[in-house]
Scaffold this motif. Structure first.
Motif, PDB file in Angstrom:
ATOM      1  N   ALA A  28       0.753  -1.172   0.157  1.00  0.00           N
ATOM      2  CA  ALA A  28       0.007   0.057   0.069  1.00  0.00           C
ATOM      3  C   ALA A  28       1.113   1.323  -0.059  1.00  0.00           C
ATOM      4  N   PHE A  29       1.835   1.174   0.882  1.00  0.00           N
ATOM      5  CA  PHE A  29       2.866   2.343   0.962  1.00  0.00           C
ATOM      6  C   PHE A  29       3.700   2.697  -0.542  1.00  0.00           C
ATOM      7  N   ASP A  30       3.891   1.720  -1.111  1.00  0.00           N
ATOM      8  CA  ASP A  30       4.532   1.621  -2.514  1.00  0.00           C
ATOM      9  C   ASP A  30       3.750   1.929  -3.423  1.00  0.00           C
ATOM     10  N   THR A  31       2.508   1.966  -3.559  1.00  0.00           N
ATOM     11  CA  THR A  31       1.316   2.176  -4.413  1.00  0.00           C
ATOM     12  C   THR A  31       1.072   3.750  -4.262  1.00  0.00           C
ATOM     13  N   VAL A  32       1.200   4.294  -2.936  1.00  0.00           N
ATOM     14  CA  VAL A  32       0.992   5.632  -2.628  1.00  0.00           C
ATOM     15  C   VAL A  32       2.320   6.574  -3.259  1.00  0.00           C
ATOM     16  N   ARG A  33       3.476   5.842  -3.025  1.00  0.00           N
ATOM     17  CA  ARG A  33       4.684   6.447  -3.442  1.00  0.00           C
ATOM     18  C   ARG A  33       4.787   6.583  -4.991  1.00  0.00           C
ATOM     19  N   LYS A  34       4.213   5.580  -5.596  1.00  0.00           N
ATOM     20  CA  LYS A  34       4.052   5.627  -7.319  1.00  0.00           C
ATOM     21  C   LYS A  34       3.251   6.673  -7.611  1.00  0.00           C
ATOM     22  N   LEU A  35       1.710   6.808  -6.837  1.00  0.00           N
ATOM     23  CA  LEU A  35       1.171   7.771  -7.297  1.00  0.00           C
ATOM     24  C   LEU A  35       1.424   9.330  -6.988  1.00  0.00           C
ATOM     25  N   SER A  36       2.210   9.386  -6.076  1.00  0.00           N
ATOM     26  CA  SER A  36       2.631  10.712  -5.478  1.00  0.00           C
ATOM     27  C   SER A  36       3.454  11.127  -6.726  1.00  0.00           C
ATOM     28  N   GLU A  37       4.363  10.390  -7.478  1.00  0.00           N
ATOM     29  CA  GLU A  37       5.100  10.664  -8.273  1.00  0.00           C
ATOM     30  C   GLU A  37       4.334  11.363  -9.556  1.00  0.00           C
ATOM     31  N   GLY A  38       2.921  10.900  -9.525  1.00  0.00           N
ATOM     32  CA  GLY A  38       2.258  11.288 -10.714  1.00  0.00           C
ATOM     33  C   GLY A  38       1.391  12.796 -10.343  1.00  0.00           C
ATOM     34  N   GLY A  39       1.709  13.303  -9.330  1.00  0.00           N
ATOM     35  CA  GLY A  39       1.018  14.505  -8.737  1.00  0.00           C
ATOM     36  C   GLY A  39      -0.083  14.326  -7.911  1.00  0.00           C
ATOM     37  N   LEU A  40       0.059  13.317  -6.968  1.00  0.00           N
ATOM     38  CA  LEU A  40      -0.951  13.242  -5.962  1.00  0.00           C
ATOM     39  C   LEU A  40      -1.031  14.448  -4.942  1.00  0.00           C
ATOM     40  N   SER A  41      -2.325  14.497  -4.559  1.00  0.00           N
ATOM     41  CA  SER A  41      -2.762  15.669  -3.842  1.00  0.00           C
ATOM     42  C   SER A  41      -3.145  15.273  -2.270  1.00  0.00           C
ATOM     43  N   ALA A  42      -3.365  14.269  -2.031  1.00  0.00           N
ATOM     44  CA  ALA A  42      -3.868  13.901  -0.811  1.00  0.00           C
ATOM     45  C   ALA A  42      -4.131  12.257  -0.429  1.00  0.00           C
ATOM     46  N   VAL A  43      -3.938  12.040   0.629  1.00  0.00           N
ATOM     47  CA  VAL A  43      -4.139  10.763   1.086  1.00  0.00           C
ATOM     48  C   VAL A  43      -5.245  10.686   2.124  1.00  0.00           C
ATOM     49  N   ILE A  44      -6.308   9.875   1.742  1.00  0.00           N
ATOM     50  CA  ILE A  44      -7.101   9.553   2.977  1.00  0.00           C
ATOM     51  C   ILE A  44      -7.124   7.947   3.545  1.00  0.00           C
ATOM     52  N   TYR A  45      -7.058   8.065   4.872  1.00  0.00           N
ATOM     53  CA  TYR A  45      -6.978   6.875   5.351  1.00  0.00           C
ATOM     54  C   TYR A  45      -8.281   6.538   6.092  1.00  0.00           C
ATOM     55  N   CYS A  46      -9.046   5.378   5.641  1.00  0.00           N
ATOM     56  CA  CYS A  46     -10.390   5.224   6.053  1.00  0.00           C
ATOM     57  C   CYS A  46     -10.621   4.290   7.372  1.00  0.00           C
ATOM     58  N   VAL A  47     -11.286   4.342   8.411  1.00  0.00           N
ATOM     59  CA  VAL A  47     -11.308   3.656   9.353  1.00  0.00           C
ATOM     60  C   VAL A  47     -12.861   3.508   9.564  1.00  0.00           C
ATOM     61  N   SER A  48     -13.350   2.001  10.132  1.00  0.00           N
ATOM     62  CA  SER A  48     -14.526   1.788  10.155  1.00  0.00           C
ATOM     63  C   SER A  48     -15.143   2.219  11.818  1.00  0.00           C
ATOM     64  N   SER A  49     -16.093   3.000  12.051  1.00  0.00           N
ATOM     65  CA  SER A  49     -16.418   3.323  13.335  1.00  0.00           C
ATOM     66  C   SER A  49     -16.929   2.313  14.121  1.00  0.00           C
TER      67      SER A  49
ATOM     68  N   ALA B 220       2.807  10.400   5.994  1.00  0.00           N
ATOM     69  CA  ALA B 220       2.735  11.785   6.356  1.00  0.00           C
ATOM     70  C   ALA B 220       4.418  12.440   6.295  1.00  0.00           C
ATOM     71  N   ASP B 221       4.952  11.582   6.756  1.00  0.00           N
ATOM     72  CA  ASP B 221       6.691  12.022   7.083  1.00  0.00           C
ATOM     73  C   ASP B 221       7.277  11.940   5.570  1.00  0.00           C
ATOM     74  N   SER B 222       6.832  10.913   4.777  1.00  0.00           N
ATOM     75  CA  SER B 222       7.697  10.477   3.561  1.00  0.00           C
ATOM     76  C   SER B 222       7.269  11.686   2.422  1.00  0.00           C
ATOM     77  N   PHE B 223       5.959  12.310   2.430  1.00  0.00           N
ATOM     78  CA  PHE B 223       5.523  12.995   1.636  1.00  0.00           C
ATOM     79  C   PHE B 223       4.926  14.486   2.243  1.00  0.00           C
ATOM     80  N   ALA B 224       5.739  15.267   2.487  1.00  0.00           N
ATOM     81  CA  ALA B 224       5.309  16.346   3.181  1.00  0.00           C
ATOM     82  C   ALA B 224       4.297  17.228   2.183  1.00  0.00           C
ATOM     83  N   GLU B 225       4.460  17.199   0.924  1.00  0.00           N
ATOM     84  CA  GLU B 225       3.437  17.933   0.115  1.00  0.00           C
ATOM     85  C   GLU B 225       2.057  17.407   0.147  1.00  0.00           C
ATOM     86  N   LEU B 226       2.012  16.202   0.582  1.00  0.00           N
ATOM     87  CA  LEU B 226       0.510  15.706   0.618  1.00  0.00           C
ATOM     88  C   LEU B 226      -0.199  15.967   1.770  1.00  0.00           C
TER      89      LEU B 226
END
Length: 278
Positions: free
Chosen positions: A166-187, A204-210
């Motif tokens: 999952a982290f690697d997928t976020v990293r690859k997407l960030s290279e294409g101009g990702l703006s935000a990451v939402i982490y979902c947790v069930s109530s 949060a630490d690895s992608f300060a721009e997100l």
């Protein structure tokens, strides 16, 4: 002489505007409250209403001495055409370039925590239809007007290998101009496992721009505050938003025998943070 770069982002769900400035290390920052573009006149509006004024203000503030400014516009193709027309009309010799982009958001979380329900709820809120493409590591939702792309990353199991994927997928997407990451947790659980906490912090630490936020999904019970308080203890003050993406039938009836339902809520807060940084 260095050119300035301004990012103009349209919030498709609330019809608002936000503006970002690229700093010296190449990261986008929300314009400070000292900028005229941060005033409600320029934020609580649309391109259709104030395109000329927006272009004039960008030129006035960020293109002094005609050193040039680059505008990255994230909104509909139709509104982008309006922006180009305003630049050509008002600033034909002011060395302004424009580029059309798309706001891209990754949605992460364990399986069956309501990721797709949240995206569907935002689709309903916006009133536009999304097309979907199933990729190897995620489902990509694109709206018909080029406003946004949502990447629903495959639901993770809590094994180290799955979380790393999952982290690697976020990293690859960030290279294409990702703006935000939402982490979902069930109530229904109201808990974040230790390995999830580490994943959120690592993103949060690895992608300060997100922009990174936690969405507490499926909030149809009355005691969600306890779950919010519990999550806040372990997330280092990451923004948390409780939502109910779809209308929920409680199984109870009112005095007239009509089914009691809970209306969707919280989606506006999600869009405000993702598109406006608020």
């Amino acid at each position: 002489m260095k050119r300035n770069s301004i990012r103009v982002v349209c919030n498709p769900y609330l019809n608002k505007m936000s503006y970002y400035f690229k700093n010296e290390i190449g990261e986008w920052e929300v314009l400070s409250g000292n900028s005229p573009l941060s005033r409600q006149y320029f934020t609580n509006t649309t391109v259709t209403e104030r395109c000329n004024q927006i272009v004039e203000k960008i030129d006035e503030i960020y293109n002094r001495k005609n050193k040039g400014v680059d505008i990255l516009f994230e909104g509909t193709s139709e509104n982008y055409k309006l922006l180009l027309q305003s630049v050509d009309k008002l600033c034909p010799d002011r060395n302004i370039t424009c580029k059309l982009g798309t706001t891209k958001i990754a949605v992460v979380g364990k399986k069956a925590v309501g990721k797709s329900f949240m995206i569907d709820g935002l689709e309903d809120l916006q009133g536009f239809k999304y097309s979907t493409i199933i990729e190897k590591d995620y489902i990509r939702y694109s709206d018909e007007c080029n406003h946004a792309e949502w990447y629903e990353i495959n639901g993770i199991d809590l094994g180290k290998e799955k979380v790393e994927k999952a982290f690697d997928t976020v990293r690859k997407l960030s290279e294409g101009g990702l703006s935000a990451v939402i982490y979902c947790v069930s109530s229904s659980t109201g808990r974040i496992e230790e390995i999830e906490k580490k994943l959120i912090k690592r993103i949060a630490d690895s992608f300060a721009e997100l922009k990174v936020m936690i969405v507490l999904t499926m909030c149809y019970k009355d005691d969600i505050q306890e779950a919010i308080d519990e999550i806040e203890k372990v997330t280092d003050q990451v923004k948390i938003v409780p939502i109910l993406a779809k209308e929920y039938k409680t199984g109870m009836k009112d005095e007239n025998g009509n089914p009691l339902t809970i209306a969707p809520f919280g989606l506006e807060a999600v869009s405000s943070y993702v598109f406006e940084g608020r």
